[in-house]
Write a protein that holds these residues in place. Sequence first.
Motif, short mmCIF file in Angstrom:
data_model
loop_
_atom_site.label_atom_id
_atom_site.label_comp_id
_atom_site.label_asym_id
_atom_site.label_seq_id
_atom_site.Cartn_x
_atom_site.Cartn_y
_atom_site.Cartn_z
N ARG A 680 39.50 36.95 30.29
CA ARG A 680 38.11 37.39 30.26
C ARG A 680 37.90 38.59 29.35
NH1 ARG A 680 37.14 39.87 36.25
NH2 ARG A 680 38.83 41.38 36.13
N ASN B 18 39.48 41.02 39.39
CA ASN B 18 40.18 39.78 39.05
C ASN B 18 40.52 38.87 40.23
OD1 ASN B 18 40.85 38.18 36.97
ND2 ASN B 18 42.73 39.25 36.38
N SER B 22 33.14 37.86 41.48
CA SER B 22 31.98 37.40 40.72
C SER B 22 31.94 35.88 40.67
CB SER B 22 32.03 37.96 39.30
OG SER B 22 32.15 39.36 39.35
N SER B 23 33.09 35.26 40.63
CA SER B 23 33.14 33.80 40.58
C SER B 23 32.63 33.18 41.88
CB SER B 23 34.56 33.32 40.31
OG SER B 23 35.02 33.84 39.09
N ASP B 125 42.99 27.26 45.76
CA ASP B 125 43.26 25.99 45.08
C ASP B 125 44.56 26.07 44.29
OD1 ASP B 125 42.12 26.57 41.93
OD2 ASP B 125 41.43 27.88 43.54
N ALA B 152 36.61 29.50 44.38
CA ALA B 152 35.39 29.42 43.57
C ALA B 152 35.46 28.18 42.69
CB ALA B 152 35.26 30.66 42.70
N1 LIG Z 1 41.90 28.91 40.08
C1 LIG Z 1 40.94 29.75 40.42
N2 LIG Z 1 40.56 30.74 39.59
C2 LIG Z 1 39.58 31.59 39.97
C3 LIG Z 1 38.97 31.45 41.23
N3 LIG Z 1 38.05 32.42 41.34
C4 LIG Z 1 38.08 33.14 40.17
N4 LIG Z 1 38.99 32.63 39.38
C5 LIG Z 1 39.33 33.18 38.04
O1 LIG Z 1 39.83 34.49 38.23
C6 LIG Z 1 39.38 35.36 37.20
C7 LIG Z 1 38.66 36.54 37.75
O2 LIG Z 1 37.47 36.16 38.37
P1 LIG Z 1 36.25 37.14 38.56
O3 LIG Z 1 35.23 36.40 39.33
O4 LIG Z 1 35.82 37.76 37.30
O5 LIG Z 1 36.94 38.23 39.51
P2 LIG Z 1 36.35 39.65 39.94
O6 LIG Z 1 36.89 40.66 39.04
O7 LIG Z 1 36.86 39.85 41.34
O8 LIG Z 1 34.86 39.57 39.89
C8 LIG Z 1 38.48 34.52 36.30
O9 LIG Z 1 39.19 34.14 35.19
C9 LIG Z 1 38.14 33.31 37.16
O10 LIG Z 1 37.96 32.16 36.37
C10 LIG Z 1 39.41 30.40 42.11
O11 LIG Z 1 38.95 30.22 43.21
N5 LIG Z 1 40.40 29.60 41.66
#
Ligand SMILES: Nc1nc2c(ncn2[C@@H]2O[C@H](COP(=O)(O)OP(=O)(O)O)[C@@H](O)[C@H]2O)c(=O)[nH]1
Lengths: 925, 221
Positions: A680, B18, B22-23, B125, B152
């Motif tokens: 990201r 990470n 957000s996802s 997953d 997500a």
């Molecule tokens: N395999 C998988 N990847 C995920 C999942 N949720 C988030 N990701 C990945 O993890 C990374 C971080 O997600 P993000 O939503 O930005 O995390 P945040 O920093 O907690 O908001 C991204 O590259 C997403 O695509 C999930 O449930 N399964």
Amino acid sequence: MNNIEIEDTYHHDFTTASEWEVFIARLEEIIREWKLPRSKICSPLKKGDFINLSWEATSENVHFADVEFSLKHINLITPSDEAIQSSIEECEDKRSQCLMDALNSTNDFASLDQEHLNLAKYYGIREFIILSPAKEVAITDETRIKILLSSITIASNNSNCEVPMFVQVQEPWQSFYLGVSEGRGVCSHFDMVHLKKVPPYCKFLNGLLTLFKQKITEGCGIRLDPAMVSARFTYLLKDWTSSTWTQDPPDFDFMHGETLGVAELGKLPFGATFDPVGELILFTTWPEMPENVVVDSESYTDLEPQQAPEWSVQVKMTSSPACLLGEYLIDFIHLCSNQKTLFELLGDFVSYTEGDGQNLSSAFNALTESRVPALSTVVSKAAIKKTKPVEGPISEDILLPILYFLFPDAEDNPKQPYANANAYNVEDDQWKGVKTAAVDSLVWRLSIVAAHCAHNLGGAPALAHLWHEFVQEIRFRWERNILIPGIGSGFPDSVRTCLLHQKLQMLNCCIERKKVNEESLYKPQSMDIDDPDSDSDEEFFECTNEDSTESEDTGIKRQRKMKHSLWNRPTGRLAKHPVLKLLKTGGSLYLPVTQEPVPKTEDQLEEDAEVMMQLGTDQRASEMRARLMSASLLSDMESFKAANPGAVLEDFIRWYSPRDWIEEEGLDEWGQKNGHLSPRMMIPNNPWSNAWTSSQPVPAHRQKRLFDDTREAEKAIHYLTSQRLGQIAQLLLPVLMHAGLSTLNSQKQEALSNLPDVVQSILSKLQYATKPIHQKIKSYEEIAHDIEGIEALVAQANSLQRKLGGLNQTKEFTGFLVQLMREKEVPVPDALWEYVRSRITSMFYEAQKAAHMMTSVKNISDADSPRDGGNVGKFPAPFCKEFILRAIAPRPSGTSTPHPQRLYASLKRDHLRLAGLFSEDTIFF
Amino acid sequence: MDQEVLTTLKLLMIGETNVGKSSILLRFTEDEFNENMQSTVGMDYKTKQITIDGNTVKLAIWDTAGQERFRTLTPSYYRDGQGAILMFDVTDRHTFTKLETWLNELNTYCNKIDIVKMVVGNKNDLPNREVSMEEGLEFARRHQTLYIESSAKTADGVRCCFEELVEKIIQTPGLWEANSTRMYGGDSLGGTRHRLGKRGVQLTDDYEPQNPYSNCYCSLV
Ligand SMILES: Nc1nc2c(ncn2[C@@H]2O[C@H](COP(=O)(O)OP(=O)(O)O)[C@@H](O)[C@H]2O)c(=O)[nH]1
Ligand SMILES: [Mg+2]
């Protein structure tokens, strides 16, 4: 007029056979429905049963012609009901429950308040049926009374119901009943006399006894065994002399010009303004004596209250005692809706002091300094300026102690300094969760003196004046870099403290930053200077200092060479990172000095959140928010770049968001693990890479400040000055309410053992009320009334303690007091017998003496002489005399089986009630 | 779906960066999964209406970034939160270990005495788990929070996570107020129908895991 109408409407011919029969049949039906035709005998009544057990009432409406009546069954629920029922059979030949109860003296004179329950007192019975008009109408017509009486007699007979049945007649307020009970060969009549004038022969026991015997022996002429007599005399005490009510009004002398101890300033008043105990009723009782051992006649009486074997007491509380604390709080709440501005309230006074803003206020300072010599060294010392050519609502000699109380550091020898500043950050105290300010902190003190001003020194204008002075002092401190005392240090605590406290914390933050900034101006060597002509040696040494540990680092040489290329010179370094090296240059990664986080008060946070929310929720909005939020990110990046020339985004990420750096196998040329940015972070044009690209290497101290102390301080001061009176009151209210609860909590009262629990429950209301930023006045009103209610209880208990207990704090006395607080009749317990009796006696005596003095007020000299007291009786005339006479005698003739006879008499000055129960043998007459 | 909104609830998403906060939020609000989800700066905000047991509530959800440095910035937004989602990544033990810190921060900065908390183990997953469900449950029990696992990517457990949290909040008196009585009302709980959560688990000290497999989070295993 109405009466006539009523008479007319209700004047029916009850004799119409069919209607009457229908009526009686209906009565019988109901009685059967209630399953009353039974001859259940319960265990004998025990002392106090009438008062302690509960009464149960069932009722049905019945019509007689078109008049509506209500038939009520009332009975006492005795716990042993079931157990006794088994022995019904054996009881066949005994007396009915009603007659046994009438002879039982254990519940004599029980006073019961509910409707119809005085029948229990008149006749000593625990169960009865009443037929009364459903609407409040009088039944005065003789014929109608007779018809109703015969209706119930017939119904009771037909349904084999032993439970006595009554009709209520005459005016409802008279509680006038006639009744009958039949069964087991006995017929009992319940008669009543109710007169406004007491016939002379009824005024004393002897006359009543004669009357009783006449009634029993009429027609049979036999000699009676002595009747049994119970008597009760009731005395009222309403006028307490000063010796029994000594609550002093709170000592607010300082409010009246005397500059005395500040100790009182920080306290809220507590207690009632007048005696919360309105009336004491003393019952003196003589239970069950043979008539021949007692004389009570016009010329002589054995029934002297002090000789009575039983005393009981009941107190009546005044319905709404004016309580000091409650009044303080409620009055203050009223101010919360005041829409006036300070200018409207103070007029010229404010316009003078505020007219020229800054300039003038420094003029004050000059004035202050000349008056308070200690303040000339202002830099390290706080000050109070007093300056008014125009007098405000609070006169200066009162205002000054108040201001010194709030700002004790302005005096050389503070009378009441604040506790250690750290004490105000403690949160795990008993008041946890209340969002106000620490006990005895500045805002705490301010709220209390504000209440004093509002209540004692002139209401809204006085509060406005106090506030004005307060804000002047705050402004003065900001201008002179003097910290505000009693606030504690640190950022505004928007979680645990109220808004006003946060505003003052914010000001202290501003003052601190301003001090740091100004001090650093005087010590230029401590920081980098823009000036390219600055001493380069200094820069050189600074660098060597920082780099000296890496003895053979090529970086040093490089930096020395680049000494004059300012844009690339490292600045604003905080510390060297223990392991990380810059990916491109291999130099050590330095943690930069970053800008301090921005302090914010609750209302500012809410504004910020509002802005963020109003952007919406789509992609664009998210980007906008990211941009808004990136100010601090950008600042950190610039500091980082300044401290680490040659750094790349990857370096920054490794420090700032290590989880976005994914390590790989293998080592790079500087010996640290290989790695790459998280996916990201590698997205083109993501907010992080954008920010990195646009950031310049600028050390924190040369960046645009994220926090502008001057602006923030002016904003806070403006906020304080621009509040309307109601808003000022609202700012202070949470803390004042907290102080009020704390005052309540400090009360000690043995009799109110659950006081701590009650305080706890108010506390949880207060926690709830103080939480939201928009205060709900309603919830504070509720709390104020709760506090006032408890205050009244405490005042009542204190008053009773003073009257009856004095210094007696024994368990027995406390128990007695607790019972009295319920406003029920309470027997004086054996353990306290002598003690309480003598206290009550002397209270009556004092009251008598006082009353006597009043009547002979012209003879003042006499009134003072102790001899005179001898002429006064210890007790006044009884307010009420009651007698119960009992006998077992044959009626209607001398050969009849003897059955219970009973007469209840109650005598007041203008009231006589006789309630007689006379039984006749229906088999042998 | 044009129902009258009973109340607005403020929810917080916290946890290490990470882990997928957000996802999950994107999945819940738009039912999308974006492989190119950008890294949150500071914090973000989304809303969504949901109807639970006939009560429609509006959710105002604050998503935080999770970087150490942002911690000085974001806690101020915790104010008045009624529910918090504490998220970790089941494939990264470090994010699980850090939960304790996040929980402490939440308790320090959140002024609702009993904010409802839910621990969420995300990315279930993925095959390379580092934190087992038992450990997650144990943590939740110790801190008396709800627990659920989600993805997500596959959308597993996402709706469930928010629904259980909201349901629990609505059942907690004093934590929220019906819209109509926002400024003046007493403790009225409006016309909500209360029922006990069927699927979510409130983990208290005396919690007995009688039949954890009937709960929906387990269908995710
Ligand atoms: N395999 C998988 N990847 C995920 C999942 N949720 C988030 N990701 C990945 O993890 C990374 C971080 O997600 P993000 O939503 O930005 O995390 P945040 O920093 O907690 O908001 C991204 O590259 C997403 O695509 C999930 O449930 N399964
Ligand atoms: Mg995110």
